[in-house]
Design a protein around this motif. Sequence first.
Motif, mmCIF file in Angstrom:
data_model
loop_
_atom_site.group_PDB
_atom_site.id
_atom_site.type_symbol
_atom_site.label_atom_id
_atom_site.label_comp_id
_atom_site.label_asym_id
_atom_site.label_seq_id
_atom_site.Cartn_x
_atom_site.Cartn_y
_atom_site.Cartn_z
ATOM 1 N N PRO A 198 0.824 -1.213 0.000
ATOM 2 C CA PRO A 198 0.000 0.000 0.000
ATOM 3 C C PRO A 198 0.862 1.270 0.000
ATOM 4 O O PRO A 198 1.770 1.422 0.807
ATOM 5 N N GLY A 199 0.590 2.122 -0.978
ATOM 6 C CA GLY A 199 1.290 3.389 -1.075
ATOM 7 C C GLY A 199 2.638 3.345 -1.772
ATOM 8 O O GLY A 199 3.308 4.370 -1.906
ATOM 9 N N GLU A 200 3.068 2.184 -2.229
ATOM 10 C CA GLU A 200 4.390 2.100 -2.852
ATOM 11 C C GLU A 200 4.454 0.947 -3.837
ATOM 12 O O GLU A 200 3.952 -0.142 -3.582
ATOM 13 N N GLY A 201 5.092 1.220 -4.954
ATOM 14 C CA GLY A 201 5.357 0.180 -5.936
ATOM 15 C C GLY A 201 6.804 0.276 -6.365
ATOM 16 O O GLY A 201 7.390 1.354 -6.344
ATOM 17 N N ARG A 202 7.380 -0.831 -6.719
ATOM 18 C CA ARG A 202 8.758 -0.828 -7.199
ATOM 19 C C ARG A 202 8.975 -2.002 -8.137
ATOM 20 O O ARG A 202 8.260 -2.985 -8.085
ATOM 21 N N ARG A 203 9.956 -1.830 -8.978
ATOM 22 C CA ARG A 203 10.363 -2.878 -9.910
ATOM 23 C C ARG A 203 11.710 -3.378 -9.403
ATOM 24 O O ARG A 203 12.643 -2.604 -9.242
ATOM 25 N N ALA A 204 11.788 -4.668 -9.148
ATOM 26 C CA ALA A 204 12.997 -5.238 -8.556
ATOM 27 C C ALA A 204 13.679 -6.216 -9.499
ATOM 28 O O ALA A 204 13.014 -7.001 -10.172
ATOM 29 N N LEU A 205 14.988 -6.129 -9.539
ATOM 30 C CA LEU A 205 15.808 -7.146 -10.179
ATOM 31 C C LEU A 205 16.151 -8.146 -9.084
ATOM 32 O O LEU A 205 16.789 -7.797 -8.094
ATOM 33 N N VAL A 206 15.673 -9.367 -9.241
ATOM 34 C CA VAL A 206 15.897 -10.417 -8.256
ATOM 35 C C VAL A 206 16.838 -11.438 -8.877
ATOM 36 O O VAL A 206 16.506 -12.066 -9.882
ATOM 37 N N VAL A 207 18.000 -11.582 -8.262
ATOM 38 C CA VAL A 207 18.992 -12.536 -8.743
ATOM 39 C C VAL A 207 18.980 -13.734 -7.813
ATOM 40 O O VAL A 207 19.115 -13.589 -6.593
ATOM 41 N N CYS A 208 18.794 -14.908 -8.395
ATOM 42 C CA CYS A 208 18.746 -16.159 -7.637
ATOM 43 C C CYS A 208 20.012 -16.943 -7.959
ATOM 44 O O CYS A 208 20.275 -17.233 -9.123
ATOM 45 N N LEU A 209 20.771 -17.276 -6.925
ATOM 46 C CA LEU A 209 22.032 -17.994 -7.105
ATOM 47 C C LEU A 209 21.994 -19.333 -6.388
ATOM 48 O O LEU A 209 21.716 -19.385 -5.194
ATOM 49 N N ARG A 210 22.249 -20.378 -7.122
ATOM 50 C CA ARG A 210 22.502 -21.677 -6.495
ATOM 51 C C ARG A 210 23.949 -22.004 -6.824
ATOM 52 O O ARG A 210 24.301 -22.204 -7.988
ATOM 53 N N GLN A 211 24.766 -21.953 -5.787
ATOM 54 C CA GLN A 211 26.189 -22.192 -5.984
ATOM 55 C C GLN A 211 26.780 -22.793 -4.726
ATOM 56 O O GLN A 211 26.155 -22.765 -3.670
ATOM 57 N N ASN A 212 27.995 -23.315 -4.837
ATOM 58 C CA ASN A 212 28.646 -23.972 -3.706
ATOM 59 C C ASN A 212 29.375 -22.986 -2.809
ATOM 60 O O ASN A 212 29.248 -23.047 -1.599
ATOM 61 N N GLY A 213 30.161 -22.097 -3.400
ATOM 62 C CA GLY A 213 30.976 -21.175 -2.609
ATOM 63 C C GLY A 213 30.205 -19.931 -2.214
ATOM 64 O O GLY A 213 29.104 -19.676 -2.705
ATOM 65 N N PRO A 214 30.788 -19.153 -1.291
ATOM 66 C CA PRO A 214 30.106 -17.932 -0.844
ATOM 67 C C PRO A 214 29.958 -16.907 -1.965
ATOM 68 O O PRO A 214 30.768 -16.852 -2.892
ATOM 69 N N VAL A 215 28.918 -16.104 -1.864
ATOM 70 C CA VAL A 215 28.681 -15.022 -2.821
ATOM 71 C C VAL A 215 29.674 -13.917 -2.512
ATOM 72 O O VAL A 215 29.798 -13.471 -1.377
ATOM 73 N N ARG A 216 30.372 -13.449 -3.527
ATOM 74 C CA ARG A 216 31.421 -12.433 -3.369
ATOM 75 C C ARG A 216 30.874 -11.044 -3.692
ATOM 76 O O ARG A 216 29.838 -10.888 -4.336
ATOM 77 N N GLY A 217 31.610 -10.038 -3.288
ATOM 78 C CA GLY A 217 31.222 -8.650 -3.493
ATOM 79 C C GLY A 217 31.044 -8.276 -4.950
ATOM 80 O O GLY A 217 30.170 -7.467 -5.290
ATOM 81 N N GLU A 218 31.818 -8.857 -5.831
ATOM 82 C CA GLU A 218 31.707 -8.507 -7.258
ATOM 83 C C GLU A 218 30.347 -8.922 -7.823
ATOM 84 O O GLU A 218 29.847 -8.302 -8.762
ATOM 85 N N VAL A 219 29.729 -9.950 -7.253
ATOM 86 C CA VAL A 219 28.387 -10.350 -7.689
ATOM 87 C C VAL A 219 27.389 -9.248 -7.341
ATOM 88 O O VAL A 219 26.539 -8.879 -8.158
ATOM 89 N N ILE A 220 27.511 -8.695 -6.156
ATOM 90 C CA ILE A 220 26.605 -7.632 -5.723
ATOM 91 C C ILE A 220 26.813 -6.389 -6.583
ATOM 92 O O ILE A 220 25.843 -5.731 -6.994
ATOM 93 N N GLU A 221 28.048 -6.071 -6.889
ATOM 94 C CA GLU A 221 28.345 -4.927 -7.765
ATOM 95 C C GLU A 221 27.760 -5.140 -9.157
ATOM 96 O O GLU A 221 27.252 -4.205 -9.776
ATOM 97 N N ALA A 222 27.804 -6.372 -9.659
ATOM 98 C CA ALA A 222 27.218 -6.674 -10.971
ATOM 99 C C ALA A 222 25.704 -6.474 -10.944
ATOM 100 O O ALA A 222 25.115 -5.966 -11.906
ATOM 101 N N VAL A 223 25.071 -6.845 -9.830
ATOM 102 C CA VAL A 223 23.626 -6.631 -9.692
ATOM 103 C C VAL A 223 23.332 -5.133 -9.701
ATOM 104 O O VAL A 223 22.420 -4.673 -10.395
ATOM 105 N N ARG A 224 24.108 -4.377 -8.939
ATOM 106 C CA ARG A 224 23.925 -2.917 -8.900
ATOM 107 C C ARG A 224 24.048 -2.329 -10.302
ATOM 108 O O ARG A 224 23.234 -1.509 -10.719
ATOM 109 N N SER A 225 25.034 -2.767 -11.054
ATOM 110 C CA SER A 225 25.251 -2.266 -12.411
ATOM 111 C C SER A 225 24.127 -2.667 -13.359
ATOM 112 O O SER A 225 23.837 -1.952 -14.320
ATOM 113 N N ALA A 226 23.494 -3.799 -13.123
ATOM 114 C CA ALA A 226 22.443 -4.310 -14.009
ATOM 115 C C ALA A 226 21.087 -3.650 -13.774
ATOM 116 O O ALA A 226 20.172 -3.817 -14.581
#
Length: 184
Positions: free
Chosen positions: A56-84
């Motif tokens: 209520p009162g707010e709408g947004r469009r979200a880029l949702v990235v779903c990762l299935r991987q073995n190792g930890p998610v690194r900072g460069e992945v988050i930066e790539a999401v920000r850039s996308a």
Amino acid sequence: MAELPEVTPEYFRILVVRELRKAGFEVGDAGLRRRSELADPERGFVLELVVDLRIPGEGRRALVVCLRQNGPVRGEVIEAVRSALVDARADSGMVFSTADFAADALRAGQHAHIALLRVVDGRSAFDTNTWGPTGHYPAWLPAYLTQVVDQDGAGRVRYRLLAAGRPDLILDRVRPRPDDSPKG
């Protein structure tokens, strides 16, 4: 003990929509933006969805990235999401992952206002909370639940289950805070 269902791209999409609805969002179409397989040693996939979210009162469009991987998610992945975000015409970003987030990913997520969410085994989450006796699971317990991952005031990693009717747990991660504005 029953086996957990495999987290396939379609299962991940359903899980994300379910968890966002549970949090209190009206979820529009979760359109596929990109899907790709991850090479060894990660042996998983990345799925990018563009999702219209409303409260209520707010709408947004979200880029949702779903990762299935073995190792930890690194900072460069988050930066790539920000850039996308611009290409996806999204004003918010979220990363749902079956893996942990590295320290640099936590910092990048906070700086870029990207919500970080970890997909966890429902039974493990039940056992670490005070919902009931360990090892006794209710029939309603989903195979997987989602935790919001961030840092507390002292900088320690904090995991909080995404609660029903609490879109603020995500919105507080993706909205810029007043103290984030550039100093004049």
